[in-house]
Design a protein around this motif. Sequence first.
Motif, PDB file in Angstrom:
ATOM      1  N   PRO A   3       6.735  37.309  11.433  1.00 24.33           N
ATOM      2  CA  PRO A   3       6.057  36.406  12.379  1.00 24.33           C
ATOM      3  C   PRO A   3       6.945  35.242  12.825  1.00 24.33           C
ATOM      4  O   PRO A   3       6.553  34.085  12.762  1.00 24.33           O
ATOM      5  CB  PRO A   3       4.858  35.927  11.574  1.00 24.33           C
ATOM      6  CG  PRO A   3       5.330  35.960  10.162  1.00 24.33           C
ATOM      7  CD  PRO A   3       6.269  37.131  10.069  1.00 24.33           C
ATOM      8  N   ARG A   4       8.132  35.553  13.299  1.00 21.41           N
ATOM      9  CA  ARG A   4       9.099  34.516  13.670  1.00 21.41           C
ATOM     10  C   ARG A   4       8.568  33.614  14.788  1.00 21.41           C
ATOM     11  O   ARG A   4       8.599  32.384  14.659  1.00 21.41           O
ATOM     12  CB  ARG A   4      10.406  35.182  14.098  1.00 21.41           C
ATOM     13  CG  ARG A   4      11.489  34.244  14.509  1.00 21.41           C
ATOM     14  CD  ARG A   4      12.767  35.001  14.797  1.00 21.41           C
ATOM     15  NE  ARG A   4      12.624  35.960  15.853  1.00 21.41           N
ATOM     16  CZ  ARG A   4      13.000  35.765  17.120  1.00 21.41           C
ATOM     17  NH1 ARG A   4      13.564  34.636  17.447  1.00 21.41           N
ATOM     18  NH2 ARG A   4      12.830  36.680  18.024  1.00 21.41           N
ATOM     19  N   ILE A   5       8.088  34.186  15.870  1.00 22.24           N
ATOM     20  CA  ILE A   5       7.634  33.388  17.015  1.00 22.24           C
ATOM     21  C   ILE A   5       6.337  32.628  16.702  1.00 22.24           C
ATOM     22  O   ILE A   5       6.250  31.423  16.979  1.00 22.24           O
ATOM     23  CB  ILE A   5       7.494  34.265  18.278  1.00 22.24           C
ATOM     24  CG1 ILE A   5       8.849  34.879  18.646  1.00 22.24           C
ATOM     25  CG2 ILE A   5       6.917  33.469  19.440  1.00 22.24           C
ATOM     26  CD1 ILE A   5       9.944  33.870  18.924  1.00 22.24           C
ATOM     27  N   PRO A   6       5.293  33.267  16.123  1.00 21.22           N
ATOM     28  CA  PRO A   6       4.097  32.484  15.780  1.00 21.22           C
ATOM     29  C   PRO A   6       4.375  31.335  14.803  1.00 21.22           C
ATOM     30  O   PRO A   6       3.796  30.260  14.926  1.00 21.22           O
ATOM     31  CB  PRO A   6       3.150  33.513  15.165  1.00 21.22           C
ATOM     32  CG  PRO A   6       3.596  34.810  15.699  1.00 21.22           C
ATOM     33  CD  PRO A   6       5.072  34.691  15.891  1.00 21.22           C
ATOM     34  N   VAL A   7       5.266  31.558  13.855  1.00 21.79           N
ATOM     35  CA  VAL A   7       5.612  30.492  12.904  1.00 21.79           C
ATOM     36  C   VAL A   7       6.358  29.379  13.624  1.00 21.79           C
ATOM     37  O   VAL A   7       6.116  28.194  13.381  1.00 21.79           O
ATOM     38  CB  VAL A   7       6.427  31.054  11.718  1.00 21.79           C
ATOM     39  CG1 VAL A   7       6.989  29.937  10.862  1.00 21.79           C
ATOM     40  CG2 VAL A   7       5.561  31.970  10.880  1.00 21.79           C
ATOM     41  N   ALA A   8       7.250  29.738  14.537  1.00 18.99           N
ATOM     42  CA  ALA A   8       7.986  28.719  15.297  1.00 18.99           C
ATOM     43  C   ALA A   8       7.026  27.891  16.152  1.00 18.99           C
ATOM     44  O   ALA A   8       7.152  26.659  16.217  1.00 18.99           O
ATOM     45  CB  ALA A   8       9.044  29.379  16.174  1.00 18.99           C
ATOM     46  N   VAL A   9       6.064  28.537  16.783  1.00 22.98           N
ATOM     47  CA  VAL A   9       5.093  27.805  17.610  1.00 22.98           C
ATOM     48  C   VAL A   9       4.209  26.915  16.740  1.00 22.98           C
ATOM     49  O   VAL A   9       3.952  25.747  17.069  1.00 22.98           O
ATOM     50  CB  VAL A   9       4.244  28.790  18.452  1.00 22.98           C
ATOM     51  CG1 VAL A   9       3.085  28.092  19.123  1.00 22.98           C
ATOM     52  CG2 VAL A   9       5.117  29.492  19.480  1.00 22.98           C
ATOM     53  N   GLY A  10       3.732  27.453  15.618  1.00 24.55           N
ATOM     54  CA  GLY A  10       2.897  26.650  14.721  1.00 24.55           C
ATOM     55  C   GLY A  10       3.639  25.460  14.141  1.00 24.55           C
ATOM     56  O   GLY A  10       3.098  24.353  14.061  1.00 24.55           O
ATOM     57  N   ALA A  11       4.887  25.673  13.744  1.00 19.71           N
ATOM     58  CA  ALA A  11       5.688  24.562  13.220  1.00 19.71           C
ATOM     59  C   ALA A  11       5.943  23.520  14.309  1.00 19.71           C
ATOM     60  O   ALA A  11       5.947  22.315  14.033  1.00 19.71           O
ATOM     61  CB  ALA A  11       7.010  25.082  12.666  1.00 19.71           C
ATOM     62  N   ALA A  12       6.139  23.978  15.538  1.00 18.53           N
ATOM     63  CA  ALA A  12       6.340  23.044  16.656  1.00 18.53           C
ATOM     64  C   ALA A  12       5.089  22.219  16.910  1.00 18.53           C
ATOM     65  O   ALA A  12       5.170  21.001  17.139  1.00 18.53           O
ATOM     66  CB  ALA A  12       6.738  23.810  17.912  1.00 18.53           C
ATOM     67  N   ILE A  13       3.930  22.857  16.861  1.00 19.36           N
ATOM     68  CA  ILE A  13       2.666  22.131  17.073  1.00 19.36           C
ATOM     69  C   ILE A  13       2.459  21.101  15.967  1.00 19.36           C
ATOM     70  O   ILE A  13       2.114  19.938  16.237  1.00 19.36           O
ATOM     71  CB  ILE A  13       1.480  23.114  17.144  1.00 19.36           C
ATOM     72  CG1 ILE A  13       1.566  23.942  18.426  1.00 19.36           C
ATOM     73  CG2 ILE A  13       0.144  22.373  17.077  1.00 19.36           C
ATOM     74  CD1 ILE A  13       0.590  25.095  18.477  1.00 19.36           C
ATOM     75  N   THR A  14       2.664  21.507  14.727  1.00 20.08           N
ATOM     76  CA  THR A  14       2.504  20.578  13.607  1.00 20.08           C
ATOM     77  C   THR A  14       3.464  19.402  13.737  1.00 20.08           C
ATOM     78  O   THR A  14       3.062  18.236  13.585  1.00 20.08           O
ATOM     79  CB  THR A  14       2.748  21.313  12.267  1.00 20.08           C
ATOM     80  OG1 THR A  14       1.832  22.406  12.170  1.00 20.08           O
ATOM     81  CG2 THR A  14       2.562  20.380  11.094  1.00 20.08           C
ATOM     82  N   THR A  15       4.717  19.681  14.051  1.00 16.17           N
ATOM     83  CA  THR A  15       5.708  18.623  14.198  1.00 16.17           C
ATOM     84  C   THR A  15       5.359  17.696  15.352  1.00 16.17           C
ATOM     85  O   THR A  15       5.446  16.467  15.220  1.00 16.17           O
ATOM     86  CB  THR A  15       7.107  19.229  14.424  1.00 16.17           C
ATOM     87  OG1 THR A  15       7.414  20.077  13.317  1.00 16.17           O
ATOM     88  CG2 THR A  15       8.163  18.156  14.552  1.00 16.17           C
ATOM     89  N   ALA A  16       4.963  18.269  16.474  1.00 20.04           N
ATOM     90  CA  ALA A  16       4.617  17.446  17.634  1.00 20.04           C
ATOM     91  C   ALA A  16       3.445  16.513  17.320  1.00 20.04           C
ATOM     92  O   ALA A  16       3.473  15.328  17.688  1.00 20.04           O
ATOM     93  CB  ALA A  16       4.288  18.337  18.835  1.00 20.04           C
TER      94      ALA A  16
END
Length: 120
Positions: A3-16
Amino acid sequence: MKPRIPVAVGAAITTALVVAGTVTGLLETRIAFSALIGLPAGVLAGAIVAAATARGYGTLQRPTRAVLEGIAAVGPAFLALAAIRYAVAATRGVLSTTTAIALALLVGVAVAALRRRSTA
């Protein structure tokens, strides 16, 4: 499945969310419209984290990936709870922002624990 892309999007949302909230909170006593600085800072930080996560996800060890997946679950969980609070008037008395943050953190911990135990 990786789940590379979903994890990247989720981590981006959390960080933002974390960076925007922190910068806005720190500047609110000094600058009248602190969100005008906090929101772009959060988006920039989220974009950087998304790129770094998407690039390096495959090279991480399983325990590190599990923690990253837990972090990636926090932001979307918080947004989902905030959307429920906004859309369902009956939840507004029970589901405060503090409660939503606590529940989102619990979701992140549960995801990290479950992913760490999985064999994939």
